[in-house]
Design an enzyme around this catalytic site. Structure first.
Site, PDB file in Angstrom:
ATOM      1  CB  CYS A   1       1.523  -6.415  -6.238  1.00 35.40           C
ATOM      2  SG  CYS A   1       0.042  -5.531  -5.775  1.00 35.40           S
TER       3      CYS A   1
ATOM      4  CG  LEU B   1      -2.484   2.149  -5.843  1.00 38.84           C
ATOM      5  CD1 LEU B   1      -2.686   1.105  -4.769  1.00 38.84           C
ATOM      6  CD2 LEU B   1      -3.740   2.985  -5.999  1.00 38.84           C
ATOM      7  NE  ARG B   2       4.769   3.200  -2.371  1.00 35.46           N
ATOM      8  CZ  ARG B   2       5.549   4.120  -1.825  1.00 35.46           C
ATOM      9  NH1 ARG B   2       6.676   3.770  -1.265  1.00 35.46           N
ATOM     10  NH2 ARG B   2       5.185   5.389  -1.802  1.00 35.46           N
TER      11      ARG B   2
ATOM     12  CE  LYS C   1      -2.093 -10.195  -8.712  1.00 38.50           C
ATOM     13  NZ  LYS C   1      -2.251  -9.437  -9.946  1.00 38.50           N
TER      14      LYS C   1
ATOM     15  CB  VAL D   1      -6.264  -1.139  -7.950  1.00 31.18           C
ATOM     16  CG1 VAL D   1      -6.195  -0.326  -9.231  1.00 31.18           C
ATOM     17  CG2 VAL D   1      -4.875  -1.631  -7.571  1.00 31.18           C
TER      18      VAL D   1
ATOM     19  N   GLY E   1      15.269  -8.577   4.444  1.00 32.30           N
ATOM     20  CA  GLY E   1      14.278  -9.064   5.392  1.00 32.30           C
ATOM     21  C   GLY E   1      13.864 -10.485   5.073  1.00 32.30           C
TER      22      GLY E   1
ATOM     23  CE  LYS F   1       2.552  -1.938   1.662  1.00 30.37           C
ATOM     24  NZ  LYS F   1       3.033  -1.080   0.626  1.00 30.37           N
TER      25      LYS F   1
ATOM     26  CE  LYS G   1     -14.465  -5.540  -1.648  1.00 35.38           C
ATOM     27  NZ  LYS G   1     -13.648  -5.895  -2.798  1.00 35.38           N
TER      28      LYS G   1
HETATM   29  C1  UGA Z   1       3.730  -2.935  -5.049  1.00 37.52           C
HETATM   30  C2  UGA Z   1       4.476  -1.805  -5.789  1.00 37.52           C
HETATM   31  O1  UGA Z   1       5.423  -1.194  -4.904  1.00 37.52           O
HETATM   32  C3  UGA Z   1       3.492  -0.748  -6.304  1.00 37.52           C
HETATM   33  O2  UGA Z   1       4.198   0.239  -7.063  1.00 37.52           O
HETATM   34  C4  UGA Z   1       2.446  -1.432  -7.196  1.00 37.52           C
HETATM   35  O3  UGA Z   1       1.465  -0.524  -7.656  1.00 37.52           O
HETATM   36  C5  UGA Z   1       1.741  -2.532  -6.403  1.00 37.52           C
HETATM   37  O4  UGA Z   1       2.732  -3.479  -5.941  1.00 37.52           O
HETATM   38  C6  UGA Z   1       0.755  -3.204  -7.314  1.00 37.52           C
HETATM   39  O5  UGA Z   1       1.167  -3.828  -8.287  1.00 37.52           O
HETATM   40  O6  UGA Z   1      -0.456  -3.004  -7.146  1.00 37.52           O
HETATM   41  P1  UGA Z   1       2.680  -3.231  -2.587  1.00 37.52           P
HETATM   42  O7  UGA Z   1       2.604  -4.686  -2.930  1.00 37.52           O
HETATM   43  O8  UGA Z   1       1.485  -2.546  -2.023  1.00 37.52           O
HETATM   44  O9  UGA Z   1       3.104  -2.370  -3.897  1.00 37.52           O
HETATM   45  O10 UGA Z   1       3.824  -3.051  -1.505  1.00 37.52           O
HETATM   46  P2  UGA Z   1       5.378  -2.671  -1.483  1.00 37.52           P
HETATM   47  O11 UGA Z   1       5.564  -1.513  -0.606  1.00 37.52           O
HETATM   48  O12 UGA Z   1       5.943  -2.589  -2.841  1.00 37.52           O
HETATM   49  O13 UGA Z   1       5.985  -3.961  -0.751  1.00 37.52           O
HETATM   50  C7  UGA Z   1       5.927  -5.268  -1.323  1.00 37.52           C
HETATM   51  C8  UGA Z   1       6.689  -6.256  -0.484  1.00 37.52           C
HETATM   52  O14 UGA Z   1       8.087  -6.028  -0.562  1.00 37.52           O
HETATM   53  C9  UGA Z   1       6.350  -6.219   1.012  1.00 37.52           C
HETATM   54  O15 UGA Z   1       6.228  -7.534   1.489  1.00 37.52           O
HETATM   55  C10 UGA Z   1       7.540  -5.519   1.636  1.00 37.52           C
HETATM   56  O16 UGA Z   1       7.745  -5.911   2.975  1.00 37.52           O
HETATM   57  C11 UGA Z   1       8.660  -6.002   0.738  1.00 37.52           C
HETATM   58  N1  UGA Z   1       9.838  -5.119   0.722  1.00 37.52           N
HETATM   59  C12 UGA Z   1       9.756  -3.863   0.194  1.00 37.52           C
HETATM   60  C13 UGA Z   1      11.059  -5.584   1.223  1.00 37.52           C
HETATM   61  O17 UGA Z   1      11.171  -6.731   1.704  1.00 37.52           O
HETATM   62  N2  UGA Z   1      12.151  -4.759   1.169  1.00 37.52           N
HETATM   63  C14 UGA Z   1      12.091  -3.517   0.650  1.00 37.52           C
HETATM   64  O18 UGA Z   1      13.130  -2.827   0.626  1.00 37.52           O
HETATM   65  C15 UGA Z   1      10.858  -3.058   0.157  1.00 37.52           C
END
Ligand code: UGA
Length: 429
Positions: A259, A152-153, A262, A11, A252, A319, A35
């Site tokens: 994120c 953000l993801r 937690k 972040v 899945g 992911k 870092k």
């Molecule tokens: C997530 C949120 O999507 C962001 O908006 C947020 O800013 C971030 O947390 C954070 O709090 O910092 P992130 O953890 O990077 O982002 O990844 P995601 O793309 O949201 O995926 C999270 C998990 O859900 C992964 O393990 C993914 O495989 C899973 N997932 C996602 C599924 O199993 N199915 C889905 O349809 C989508």
């Protein structure tokens, strides 16, 4: 504007690099010397598409340091972007936020906006304010604390920062509001200006809602398996209803990462603390855990006896497009299968170095085909594009038994059958 960022994780670093990209002068600070050394050499400590390019492009506007003082003195805005890991009881450990607030207080030389960027429970901004007030050296100097949660993801962090769905700004003063709107003036997105508590809640509520969507579709996937329906078709039919939306309905092995697990824990905890039993979220968490257990059972069922069988694993990161393995399902799967005596071979395009720090006694391979060689079962845990394009005939020839257990539904069951695989996936047969 002049901006200081404390914490160079996903972040903090993305925020720093992207704020430089839209014209600001940024200094990023972290207490991890290695870092900062890397960043000074123009390299990123994390794998995140686009970051390194922006780092190079904006190097004139970006500075890096291990000295927190430099993030404060002379800057208009100071971002707190340090980690908030979970305590064993699910509560977030806010000790880094607290200690950074004290440091900021020490160096407060002029009016500043202190921005809480880390994901924190409701009421944290209030505590940051009390802490800075208590420890500031110069009693006359004024400041405001703002909550500006990040959405953000990982894997698409730069794009999400520069082209967000919305920017949430929680403020308690007109002055802070003006400064924050100026900071983001170059980003075209709806700007939601609310009070700090609502901003803090927007973040936890959003992440928990998305986690709930995933657990919901995973529960539906289990019903699909029991009834003979196809979860991909069910999700498509549901998602086309605009009130539901098609995103985050991919069934899945369950969600992972730094994120969702937690934040769900933290939201349950803070709700409880202020007097509400968020039982719905407790169930979201349970379904996610059960999904991993059911998946391991699927692998076991296809092996009969697990002991001494070779299981090949494709995908370790939580992911695709990231090397992050925090709370990745792969850790649970590897640990469970090893406990049962399986031999494990793995491959991931980016996350192997990180995994090597956790598991030394498993075999790390250079390609998916090396993993498939003599495997009794191949398991897919991350939907990297590289795996979708596998030469399936070659994979089949290399394996001892043509069994694939797919936790991400990347293949079509009919095609897999035609290739002669025993193919088990999630919520479809
Ligand atoms: C997530 C949120 O999507 C962001 O908006 C947020 O800013 C971030 O947390 C954070 O709090 O910092 P992130 O953890 O990077 O982002 O990844 P995601 O793309 O949201 O995926 C999270 C998990 O859900 C992964 O393990 C993914 O495989 C899973 N997932 C996602 C599924 O199993 N199915 C889905 O349809 C989508």
């Amino acid at each position: 504007m002049k901006v200081g960022i404390i914490g160079c994780g996903y972040v903090g670093l993305t925020t720093g690099v992207c704020l430089a990209e839209i014209g600001h002068y940024v200094i990023c600070v972290d207490n991890d010397v290695e870092k900062i050394k890397k960043l000074l050499a123009g390299k990123t400590p994390i794998f995140e598409p686009g970051i390194e390019k922006l780092l190079k492009k904006n190097k004139r506007k970006l500075k890096f340091s291990t000295n927190i003082k430099e993030a404060v003195i002379g800057n208009d805005i100071v971002f707190i972007a340090v980690g908030t890991p979970s305590n064993p009881d699910g509560s977030p450990d806010l000790s880094y936020v607290e200690s950074v607030s004290r440091e900021i207080a020490k160096y407060l030389d002029d009016y500043k906006v202190i921005v809480e960027k880390s994901t924190v429970p409701v009421e944290t901004a209030q505590w940051i304010k009390i802490t800075i007030e208590k420890y500031k050296k110069n009693n006359n100097v004024k400041f405001d604390v703002v909550s500006n949660p990040e959405f953000l993801r990982e894997g698409s962090a730069v794009k999400d920062f520069l082209y967000p769905d919305r920017i949430v700004i929680g403020v308690e003063s007109e002055r802070a509001k003006r400064i924050m709107l100026k900071l983001y003036s170059k980003i075209k997105a709806p700007k939601i200006v609310v009070d700090t508590k609502s901003a803090e809640l927007i973040k936890h509520a959003s992440n928990s809602f998305l986690a709930m969507k995933i657990s919901f579709i995973n529960a539906v996937a289990n019903i699909c398996e029991l009834s003979g329906a196809d979860v991909e078709k069910v999700a498509l039919g549901m998602g086309l209803d605009r009130r539901i939306g098609k995103d985050f309905l991919r069934a899945g092995i369950g969600y992972g990462g730094s994120c969702f697990p937690k934040d769900v824990d933290a939201f349950i905890w803070i709700a409880e603390k202020i007097g509400y039993d968020f039982s719905l979220l407790k169930e979201v968490k349970k379904i996610n855990q059960r999904q991993r257990e059911l998946f391991v059972k699927k692998i076991e069922d296809s092996l009969w006896i697990v002991k001494d069988k070779t299981v090949g694993i494709l995908g370790l990161s939580f992911k695709p497009n990231t090397d992050d393995i925090r709370e990745a399902p792969s850790i649970y799967v590897i640990r469970s299968l090893r406990q049962k005596g399986a031999k494990i071979k793995v491959y991931d395009p980016k996350a192997m170095d990180k995994m090597k720090q956790l598991f030394q006694e498993i075999e790390y391979c250079n390609s998916p085909y090396e993993v498939a060689k003599n495997a009794d079962c191949l398991v897919i845990l991350t939907e990297w594009d590289e795996f979708r394009g596998l030469d399936l005939a070659k994979v089949k020839k290399l394996m001892l038994q043509p069994v694939i257990v797919d936790g991400r539904n990347i293949f079509d069951p009919e095609t897999m059958q035609k290739f002669g695989f025993i193919y088990k996936c999630i919520g479809r047969s």
